[in-house]
Design a protein around this motif. Structure first.
Motif, PDB file in Angstrom:
ATOM      1  N   MET A 130      45.842  -7.008  20.624  1.00 46.42           N
ATOM      2  CA  MET A 130      46.211  -8.418  20.801  1.00 46.42           C
ATOM      3  C   MET A 130      44.970  -9.286  20.986  1.00 46.42           C
ATOM      4  O   MET A 130      44.899 -10.408  20.486  1.00 46.42           O
ATOM      5  N   ARG A 150      46.249 -27.124   7.429  1.00 45.60           N
ATOM      6  CA  ARG A 150      47.492 -27.877   7.460  1.00 45.60           C
ATOM      7  C   ARG A 150      48.163 -27.811   8.824  1.00 45.60           C
ATOM      8  O   ARG A 150      48.138 -26.775   9.480  1.00 45.60           O
ATOM      9  N   ILE A 152      50.978 -27.111   9.886  1.00 45.00           N
ATOM     10  CA  ILE A 152      52.241 -26.388  10.019  1.00 45.00           C
ATOM     11  C   ILE A 152      52.108 -25.435  11.202  1.00 45.00           C
ATOM     12  O   ILE A 152      51.032 -25.317  11.792  1.00 45.00           O
ATOM     13  N   SER A 155      51.612 -20.239  13.872  1.00 50.31           N
ATOM     14  CA  SER A 155      52.084 -18.866  13.725  1.00 50.31           C
ATOM     15  C   SER A 155      52.278 -18.500  12.259  1.00 50.31           C
ATOM     16  O   SER A 155      52.043 -17.365  11.863  1.00 50.31           O
ATOM     17  N   ALA A 156      52.694 -19.484  11.480  1.00 51.55           N
ATOM     18  CA  ALA A 156      52.879 -19.209  10.048  1.00 51.55           C
ATOM     19  C   ALA A 156      51.526 -18.979   9.378  1.00 51.55           C
ATOM     20  O   ALA A 156      51.366 -18.064   8.566  1.00 51.55           O
ATOM     21  N   LEU A 157      50.571 -19.807   9.756  1.00 51.21           N
ATOM     22  CA  LEU A 157      49.222 -19.589   9.237  1.00 51.21           C
ATOM     23  C   LEU A 157      48.709 -18.217   9.644  1.00 51.21           C
ATOM     24  O   LEU A 157      48.091 -17.495   8.859  1.00 51.21           O
ATOM     25  N   ALA A 159      50.421 -15.489  10.423  1.00 50.42           N
ATOM     26  CA  ALA A 159      51.092 -14.417   9.696  1.00 50.42           C
ATOM     27  C   ALA A 159      50.511 -14.297   8.290  1.00 50.42           C
ATOM     28  O   ALA A 159      50.185 -13.202   7.827  1.00 50.42           O
ATOM     29  N   ALA A 160      50.377 -15.454   7.624  1.00 51.46           N
ATOM     30  CA  ALA A 160      49.885 -15.427   6.254  1.00 51.46           C
ATOM     31  C   ALA A 160      48.468 -14.863   6.194  1.00 51.46           C
ATOM     32  O   ALA A 160      48.164 -13.982   5.384  1.00 51.46           O
ATOM     33  N   TRP A 162      46.706 -13.161   8.486  1.00 54.21           N
ATOM     34  CA  TRP A 162      46.565 -11.796   8.988  1.00 54.21           C
ATOM     35  C   TRP A 162      47.038 -10.803   7.937  1.00 54.21           C
ATOM     36  O   TRP A 162      46.379  -9.794   7.642  1.00 54.21           O
ATOM     37  N   ALA A 163      48.184 -11.122   7.343  1.00 55.12           N
ATOM     38  CA  ALA A 163      48.710 -10.257   6.288  1.00 55.12           C
ATOM     39  C   ALA A 163      47.705 -10.155   5.149  1.00 55.12           C
ATOM     40  O   ALA A 163      47.412  -9.062   4.644  1.00 55.12           O
ATOM     41  N   GLN A 164      47.159 -11.295   4.777  1.00 51.55           N
ATOM     42  CA  GLN A 164      46.225 -11.318   3.654  1.00 51.55           C
ATOM     43  C   GLN A 164      44.982 -10.478   3.934  1.00 51.55           C
ATOM     44  O   GLN A 164      44.587  -9.631   3.134  1.00 51.55           O
ATOM     45  N   HIS A 166      44.400  -8.181   6.294  1.00 51.91           N
ATOM     46  CA  HIS A 166      44.714  -6.763   6.496  1.00 51.91           C
ATOM     47  C   HIS A 166      45.093  -6.109   5.172  1.00 51.91           C
ATOM     48  O   HIS A 166      44.674  -4.989   4.875  1.00 51.91           O
ATOM     49  N   LEU A 194      44.293 -18.164  -1.050  1.00 53.10           N
ATOM     50  CA  LEU A 194      45.070 -18.368   0.174  1.00 53.10           C
ATOM     51  C   LEU A 194      44.634 -19.648   0.880  1.00 53.10           C
ATOM     52  O   LEU A 194      45.463 -20.450   1.322  1.00 53.10           O
ATOM     53  N   GLY A 197      45.937 -22.806  -0.225  1.00 50.16           N
ATOM     54  CA  GLY A 197      47.279 -23.084   0.268  1.00 50.16           C
ATOM     55  C   GLY A 197      47.288 -23.454   1.741  1.00 50.16           C
ATOM     56  O   GLY A 197      48.162 -24.172   2.204  1.00 50.16           O
TER      57      GLY A 197
ATOM     58  N   VAL B 193      52.806 -20.698   1.846  1.00 45.55           N
ATOM     59  CA  VAL B 193      51.400 -21.047   2.018  1.00 45.55           C
ATOM     60  C   VAL B 193      50.577 -20.435   0.890  1.00 45.55           C
ATOM     61  O   VAL B 193      49.773 -21.103   0.236  1.00 45.55           O
ATOM     62  N   GLY B 197      48.710 -22.123  -2.786  1.00 44.35           N
ATOM     63  CA  GLY B 197      47.360 -21.890  -3.285  1.00 44.35           C
ATOM     64  C   GLY B 197      47.357 -21.290  -4.683  1.00 44.35           C
ATOM     65  O   GLY B 197      46.419 -21.492  -5.455  1.00 44.35           O
TER      66      GLY B 197
END
Lengths: 202, 202
Positions: A130, A150, A152, A155-157, A159-160, A162-164, A166, A194, A197, B193, B197
DNA sequence: CCTCCATGTTTACAGGAGAAACTTATGCAG
DNA sequence: CTGCATAAGTTTCTCCTGTAAACATGGAGG
């Protein structure tokens, strides 16, 4: 000098020695199929000695993963505070640091995100993970405040991105980012896509 | 009717039965720590019988992974050909199908991307994975041709989106997309997101 | 100096991987 | 129909692992 070479009965810091041996084997074999007995042998102690320091084999594995998260966190912190001009550039630096860490420690990185590093079992491991994740969050929040990203939900940023990151790291260490398939600079290119976006479009 | 229940000496299709048992255990335990002997026991044969069908335990695991890729491929194909209006919507459908597959088969999905499913060892596994990846590539190429996606190297788009989808799937099955952390609709939000992009900005 | 306890070692056991040798039944050659 | 080659199961065996329990050691505190 400070080390006595010929095996005093008490090792001094066997716990650390076992961890080092295990990290070595992890780096060498790129996997953690090693047995606890072999770790003990390589460390020069009896096969039951490790149990004085780790409840079982998996506890040792989780400790390795925890150390990995601490090290990854240090790499990220260093990358962020490297003094990149923009927050976006800092993000790229952090992402590349993460992927670089994965490529230099593929076995460890895989272990960190495998089911053998179950964060629901070990609070210390969970906290370490964490804490490392928090570095990313901080960066994103700062980027939103300074208008780079942006507005928004952060948390959405998170997730996007971190996913990207990783995902890219996993592809990289699985040799799935070969030049013939994804071009010569897949990581910065993918990150740019990314970020286009993520960033404000105005 | 066609099955003789009381153990004829020859099973008939032990290979398939062993695979089914193993898939069951994988789904039940969410891990593949089961022993080959236990698979044999549960299937009702001697502990050496599996060796007539699989060279060793890892060969069985790779076969499970291969089957997983085939199934995932079917899910993706189905999602793509669902008749979404835009290529972008098709992409979202495919991504959600992939993440849905992961959430419904977390153990299998993890195995598929773990080091126990080493694609460099087993050509059939490699081919199955590549074939599934190809569905994504086709979609991206089509999207570029019809002008939905930016005309940058398709490989860069592929790396970015594959990383994103796989990363989201891993986060999802590790329960790291909890609402309190990443909002109520993290997947579509994160995909949007990325897509912002990926798509043409004009 | 003596004693306690953390940290070692030895011994013991249940179970697994996998090899080898043995068994069964089935399909095919004559 | 007979009989054998062979695929597919089983039994048995060896080596190894994880882990528990009992025992040993030696350094720190009274």
């Amino acid at each position: 000098m400070s080390e006595i070479k010929d095996r005093p009965y008490h090792h001094g810091d066997l716990r650390r020695a076992l961890i080092d041996t295990a990290l070595d084997m992890l780096a060498t074999n790129q996997n953690w199929t090693f047995t606890l007995r072999e770790v003990a042998r390589r460390t020069g102690v009896s096969h039951a000695a490790p149990y004085k320091h780790f409840h079982d084999r998996e506890t040792l594995l989780r400790e390795l993963a925890r150390i990995g998260f601490v090290q990854l966190g240090e790499s990220l912190t260093e990358a962020v505070s490297l003094g990149q001009p923009s927050t976006r550039a800092q993000f790229v630096a952090a992402a590349q640091a993460c992927i670089g860490f994965a490529c230099q420690n593929p076995g460890l990185y895989r272990l960190m995100f495998s089911s053998d590093a179950d964060k629901t079992i070990d609070p210390q491991l969970h906290d370490a993970a964490m804490s490392t994740f928090g570095i990313l969050l901080d960066l994103l929040e700062r980027g939103q405040r300074d208008g780079s990203f942006r507005p928004i939900a952060v948390s959405a940023l998170a997730a996007a991105s971190w996913a990207q990151v990783h995902g890219l790291a996993m592809l990289a260490i699985n040799y799935q980012l070969l030049e013939e398939k994804v071009g010569s600079t897949p990581v910065p290119t993918a990150l740019d896509v990314l970020l286009d976006g993520m960033c404000r479009s105005d």
